[in-house]
Write an enzyme that holds these catalytic residues in place. Structure first.
Site: not given
Length: 311
Positions: A139, A160, A178, A245
């Site tokens: 998916h 998305k 999808d 970071r």
């Protein structure tokens, strides 16, 4: 067990492959991927039935042409009696008269192509291997961004498809939305849309959109090699995730046994997700080429500290 018929193969490559003999057995089933070079079979050293398409090219033609006709017939019979689903003759196999004469007994489908062996490997063999590849359905959204196949994943409703639509508006390519079919060839991953969903996207509040009709065929693509996975994280997932970071190292994700580069992007208001995705792809391409922004930053910082110490 996966299989492919000779007829389906001929139809797929009807512009460069022609059936010249054995048409009564065109429904023969190919049960093993790849194209088989048949030197050992021609010599009579192997006697097992052949499940893959046998290929005869320049090497085999030269070998046969050095023998008397009667011996050629015996050598060719060594191959045909093993009942390969088909035999394909490359552009370099210049004379197939003896082969066709022997094949009157065996009626193996004989295919002639205008391609050389190397070209067959890149086209026909790749296609056959694709048909036998293990397929996993995932998916997400599959796009090609700056020439890189990107698999976009995340929880349902995280955005998305909306982010993908932004990227499509920037002329990046949609492969599928999808339900994505992912398959492995060697150590490379490829992805495509499910046949039913190809060219369509579901956008919350709008429903189903036909991207091919709305934006044109040039904005979609049949398949792509997946080199990068990007996961969109919710606030809850962000709090439970660990981030570096500086981002000096590429994270890796395992898909179908292949490790690909992986980024995590937290979703929050005020962030332009599509632009961050583009930046992630650019960063990936830079790192693949040997440049690392984080390492350059560290070097500059270190040089600055050394200058201050000298003063």
């Amino acid at each position: 067990m996966k299989h492919l018929t000779v007829k389906a193969l001929v139809l797929q490559f009807n512009d460069c492959i022609q059936l010249i003999d054995g048409k009564n057995n065109i429904d023969n089933v190919i049960t093993i991927p790849g194209l088989k070079r048949s030197v050992f079979e021609l010599l009579g050293l192997f006697c097992k039935p052949i499940g893959s398409v046998a290929i005869l090219g320049k090497r085999e033609f030269i070998f046969l042409n050095q023998k008397p006709v009667e011996q050629q017939k015996k050598i060719i019979a060594n191959l045909l009696k093993l009942k390969p689903p088909a035999v394909i003759l490359t552009k370099s196999f210049l004379d197939c008269g003896v082969l066709l004469a022997v094949n009157q007994t065996y009626q193996v489908p004989i295919l002639k192509t205008n391609l050389f062996s190397t070209e067959l490997s890149f086209t026909v063999e790749t296609y056959i291997n694709e048909q036998f590849a293990t397929v996993q359905k995932l998916h997400g959204v599959l796009l090609e961004i700056f020439g890189v196949g990107v698999f976009l994943e995340g929880k349902s409703g995280i955005g998305k498809s909306e982010s993908a639509l932004d990227l499509i508006n920037k002329n990046h390519l949609l492969i599928g939305d999808d339900a994505i079919e992912i398959y492995r060839l060697g150590n490379r991953l490829f992805g495509r849309a499910q046949a039913l969903a190809k060219g369509f996207m579901e956008i919350r509040g709008l429903g189903i959109i036909n991207i091919e009709r709305a934006y044109g065929l040039q904005i979609t693509k049949e398949q792509t090699e997946i080199q990068l996975a990007i996961s969109l994280l919710s606030l809850e997932e962000k709090n439970n995730a660990s981030f570096e970071r500086l981002g000096s190292d590429l994270k890796l994700k395992n898909l179908l046994g292949v490790k690909i580069s992986y980024y995590q992007i937290p979703i929050s208001s005020g962030r332009k997700t599509s632009e961050i995705i583009e930046s992630a792809v650019i960063d990936f391409k830079l790192k693949k080429s040997g440049y690392n922004s984080a390492n350059e930053f560290i070097l500059k910082q270190r040089a600055m500290l050394e200058e201050q110490t000298d003063e």
